[in-house]
Design a protein around this motif. Structure first.
Motif, PDB file in Angstrom:
ATOM      1  N   ASP A  91       0.821  -1.206   0.000  1.00 39.92           N
ATOM      2  CA  ASP A  91       0.000   0.000   0.000  1.00 39.92           C
ATOM      3  C   ASP A  91       0.865   1.270   0.000  1.00 39.92           C
ATOM      4  N   LEU A  94       2.118   1.197  -3.981  1.00 43.07           N
ATOM      5  CA  LEU A  94       1.088   1.452  -4.997  1.00 43.07           C
ATOM      6  C   LEU A  94       0.272   2.667  -4.599  1.00 43.07           C
ATOM      7  N   PHE A  95       0.686   3.839  -5.081  1.00 37.43           N
ATOM      8  CA  PHE A  95       0.047   5.076  -4.627  1.00 37.43           C
ATOM      9  C   PHE A  95      -0.850   5.697  -5.693  1.00 37.43           C
ATOM     10  N   SER A  96      -0.965   5.037  -6.856  1.00 37.03           N
ATOM     11  CA  SER A  96      -1.764   5.629  -7.938  1.00 37.03           C
ATOM     12  C   SER A  96      -3.193   5.097  -7.918  1.00 37.03           C
ATOM     13  N   PRO A  97      -4.111   5.836  -8.549  1.00 38.04           N
ATOM     14  CA  PRO A  97      -5.503   5.379  -8.547  1.00 38.04           C
ATOM     15  C   PRO A  97      -5.726   4.062  -9.300  1.00 38.04           C
ATOM     16  N   THR A  98      -4.926   3.770 -10.320  1.00 35.98           N
ATOM     17  CA  THR A  98      -5.092   2.478 -11.006  1.00 35.98           C
ATOM     18  C   THR A  98      -3.756   1.751 -11.108  1.00 35.98           C
ATOM     19  N   GLU A 101      -1.593   3.091 -14.063  1.00 35.98           N
ATOM     20  CA  GLU A 101      -0.866   4.341 -13.792  1.00 35.98           C
ATOM     21  C   GLU A 101       0.317   4.102 -12.870  1.00 35.98           C
ATOM     22  N   THR A 137      -8.290  -0.761  -9.356  1.00 32.99           N
ATOM     23  CA  THR A 137      -7.610   0.087  -8.381  1.00 32.99           C
ATOM     24  C   THR A 137      -6.909  -0.835  -7.381  1.00 32.99           C
ATOM     25  N   HIS A 139      -6.667  -0.925  -4.386  1.00 33.13           N
ATOM     26  CA  HIS A 139      -7.428  -1.257  -3.181  1.00 33.13           C
ATOM     27  C   HIS A 139      -8.258  -2.522  -3.336  1.00 33.13           C
TER      28      HIS A 139
ATOM     29  N   ASP B   7     -16.861   3.822  -1.864  1.00 34.76           N
ATOM     30  CA  ASP B   7     -16.763   4.136  -3.288  1.00 34.76           C
ATOM     31  C   ASP B   7     -18.148   4.379  -3.882  1.00 34.76           C
ATOM     32  N   PRO B 137     -10.828   7.193 -10.943  1.00 33.17           N
ATOM     33  CA  PRO B 137      -9.634   7.498 -11.738  1.00 33.17           C
ATOM     34  C   PRO B 137      -9.973   8.176 -13.072  1.00 33.17           C
ATOM     35  N   GLY B 157      -6.180  12.343  -6.257  1.00 28.61           N
ATOM     36  CA  GLY B 157      -5.886  10.934  -6.521  1.00 28.61           C
ATOM     37  C   GLY B 157      -5.338  10.236  -5.290  1.00 28.61           C
ATOM     38  N   LEU B 158      -4.371  10.875  -4.620  1.00 26.99           N
ATOM     39  CA  LEU B 158      -3.794  10.280  -3.412  1.00 26.99           C
ATOM     40  C   LEU B 158      -4.845  10.181  -2.309  1.00 26.99           C
ATOM     41  N   TRP B 160      -8.044   9.856  -2.624  1.00 26.25           N
ATOM     42  CA  TRP B 160      -8.974   8.781  -2.929  1.00 26.25           C
ATOM     43  C   TRP B 160      -8.336   7.429  -2.653  1.00 26.25           C
ATOM     44  N   ARG B 161      -7.069   7.277  -3.101  1.00 24.39           N
ATOM     45  CA  ARG B 161      -6.374   6.004  -2.923  1.00 24.39           C
ATOM     46  C   ARG B 161      -6.248   5.670  -1.437  1.00 24.39           C
ATOM     47  N   TYR B 162      -5.875   6.644  -0.622  1.00 24.99           N
ATOM     48  CA  TYR B 162      -5.568   6.351   0.773  1.00 24.99           C
ATOM     49  C   TYR B 162      -6.757   6.497   1.703  1.00 24.99           C
ATOM     50  N   PHE B 164      -9.339   4.760   1.402  1.00 27.76           N
ATOM     51  CA  PHE B 164      -9.723   3.373   1.642  1.00 27.76           C
ATOM     52  C   PHE B 164      -8.757   2.704   2.624  1.00 27.76           C
ATOM     53  N   VAL B 165      -7.461   2.997   2.429  1.00 29.25           N
ATOM     54  CA  VAL B 165      -6.468   2.379   3.303  1.00 29.25           C
ATOM     55  C   VAL B 165      -6.697   2.841   4.749  1.00 29.25           C
TER      56      VAL B 165
END
Ligand SMILES: Nc1ncnc2c1ncn2[C@@H]1O[C@H](COP(=O)(O)OP(=O)(O)O)[C@@H](O)[C@H]1O
Ligand SMILES: [Mg+2]
Lengths: 242, 264
Positions: A91, A94-98, A101, A137, A139, B7, B137, B157-158, B160-162, B164-165
């Motif tokens: 985690d 992998l910091f990108s949305p997809t 990317e 993604t 996640h 989401d 995305p 983007g960051l 949104w990604r994090y 969830f984490v």
């Protein structure tokens, strides 16, 4: 690459974290191109710290050379393209949305033209068996899948030295077996920090034991892994160092 | 333990889901602007706009009530517009006695308040349909296409990604708390003080983890050549059908606005 130049050459490297805690003390290590070396040692031994020195994320006193190239500010872009560092927690990696990317990130920053970026992303994802996951993604992936994508993010940079921090941590036996088989197919020089002695035995002919920031043993894994006394002395067996 | 429920995207194989995200973003913004610009009490205009968003909802295959229901979430915020009930000059409609004073609701004020509520509810539906039919995305890609600053898009983007984490971590912490509070429940229940302490500890722990993670992420970015500049893949080309959809959509939204201004 010239075969006689070491892939990784670490000379008298010492490093302390800003809080003054010495994490590496006079480390010497030479790794030949194509060699697969395991870095083994108890928690806090300095394995992760050592891997972070390889591409200059952390810098201490002493010398680190990658294929003869000194890890220093003026070479940093080339060094980072040569050394692929995979962090323990996917985690973080992998910091990108997809997925796509993320695997493209390294090649984009290397300034490659678009067709080459696309070709590399496809190739790397196929290599780790994740070609169908490009638009997902991170996640939504399992830990094993994340670990494989994390590997693809450095394969796409065509790194010649791969530094993997605890690649099998958190994997179930099946995912772990699959990862080991995948790693065995790679021609790159491999430096793998791990607690997983099965992985070490299956993957790395050579093993280096670290303790308290020092390298305390370096040799043939097949032999060292069966030396109970050695493993116990360096806190690597289950009831040592209580 | 996964916080997937955050989401807003709902995968479907619908017409709306297949439209280029750039087209959807532009049209959603145009729709919201048009709705906002409609004069108060322009009821026929509102009906037109509602019919439009209903048509989009049907094209989304999410069910006609999907957005209608969720859009009621906007109502608490509409309360901020409550003062217009009393401040709009016009014919008195209702007196509300308040001790020594009385507030007067005017008919014009009521119409204005209802317009604001209705317009917010309609705009909200556009946002909901956009987010439900477009993976995040792709929305980011659309923002880049619309020249939203790259750094901002990168931060989104960051985030949104994090999100969830972090939510996963929070769920784990909460589960651990429940596991322990169950043991305490037999001994007379957990005190408010204990709960407050645990909650405080959880917030602190999440903050610390987030902070440490941000450092590791930054290292991971540096390791792959990040140099402080935000760079991304070039935007994919847009299909002809999507360009056509954009023009048609803009024409519809534009004519509603023109009609209203002309009539009003
Ligand atoms: N960011 C940091 N700041 C201060 N000390 C650290 C930091 N990261 C690691 N350390 C310390 O450095 C030592 C080596 O850590 P690390 O390289 O992570 O060990 P390993 O990976 O072998 O478990 C440990 O004593 C650890 O507490
Ligand atoms: Mg470590």
């Amino acid at each position: 690459m010239n075969e006689r130049i070491a892939a990784v050459e670490i000379v008298d490297l010492s490093f302390s974290y800003p809080d003054g805690h010495p994490a590496l003390r006079q480390v010497h290590l030479t790794v030949a191109p194509g060699e697969r070396v395991a870095l083994v040692g108890p928690n806090g031994a300095g394995k992760s710290t050592l891997l972070l020195q390889l591409n200059g994320i952390l810098r201490g006193q002493g010398h680190v050379r990658i294929h003869g190239l000194e890890v220093a500010e003026e070479n940093i872009r080339r060094i980072r393209a040569l050394v692929g560092l995979v962090f323990q927690d996917p985690d973080d990696q992998l910091f990108s949305p997809t997925v796509y990317e993320d695997v493209a990130f390294g090649p984009i920053y290397m300034g490659l033209p678009l067709p080459e970026i696309q070709e590399r992303v496809q190739r790397s994802l196929a290599q780790v068996g994740m070609a169908d996951y490009a638009q997902r993604t991170p996640h939504h992936l399992s830990v094993g899948e994340k670990k494989r994508v994390a590997l693809a993010t450095v394969l796409s940079m065509d790194a010649t030295v791969l530094a993997l921090d605890e690649p099998s941590a958190g994997l179930d036996p099946r995912a772990r077996g699959r990862l080991i088989r995948l790693l065995k197919t790679l021609p790159q020089t491999l430096l793998v920090s791990s607690h997983d002695l099965h992985l070490v035995e299956a993957l790395c002919p050579r093993m280096v034991i670290m303790q308290d920031g020092r390298i305390v043993a370096d040799g043939d894994s097949a032999r060292m892994l069966h030396d109970e006394e050695l493993l116990a002395r360096h806190c690597l067996s289950e009831d040592s160092c209580e | 333990m996964h916080a997937n429920f955050i989401d807003p995207f709902h995968a479907r194989d619908s017409l709306l889901h297949h439209v280029d995200p750039r087209v959807k973003l532009v049209l959603a913004v145009a729709f919201i602007l048009t709705t906002a610009l409609l004069p108060p009490a322009a009821w026929p205009g509102y009906i037109l706009v509602f019919a439009l968003i209903l048509a989009v909802a049907i094209a989304s295959a999410l069910g006609p009530f999907f957005a209608i229901k969720r859009a009621f979430l906007v109502l608490p915020f509409v309360l901020a517009a409550l003062p217009v009930l009393f401040t709009t000059p016009g014919e008195p409609w209702l007196h509300v006695p308040l001790g020594r004073w009385a507030l007067t609701i005017t008919a014009a004020g009521l119409a204005r308040f209802a317009s604001i509520a209705l317009k917010s509810w309609l705009s909200m539906q556009a946002g909901i349909l956009l987010a439900a039919s477009t993976p995040f995305p792709q929305l980011l890609m659309a923002m880049r296409a619309l020249r939203v600053p790259r750094l901002l898009v990168g931060v989104f983007g960051l985030m949104w990604r994090y999100l969830f984490v972090l939510a996963d971590e929070a769920l784990r912490l909460m589960r651990a708390r429940e596991a322990r509070s169950a043991a305490l429940a037999g001994a007379g229940g957990s005190s408010v003080l204990w709960r407050a302490k645990v909650t405080g500890y959880m917030a602190g722990s999440l903050f610390l983890r987030g902070y440490e993670r941000s450092e590791r992420i930054y290292d991971a970015m540096l390791a792959r050549g990040y140099d402080g500049e935000v760079r991304t893949l070039p935007l994919p080309p847009m299909a002809r059908s999507d360009k056509a959809a954009l023009l048609v959509g803009l024409a519809i939204v534009g004519s509603i606005l023109a009609l209203e201004i002309w009539v009003g």
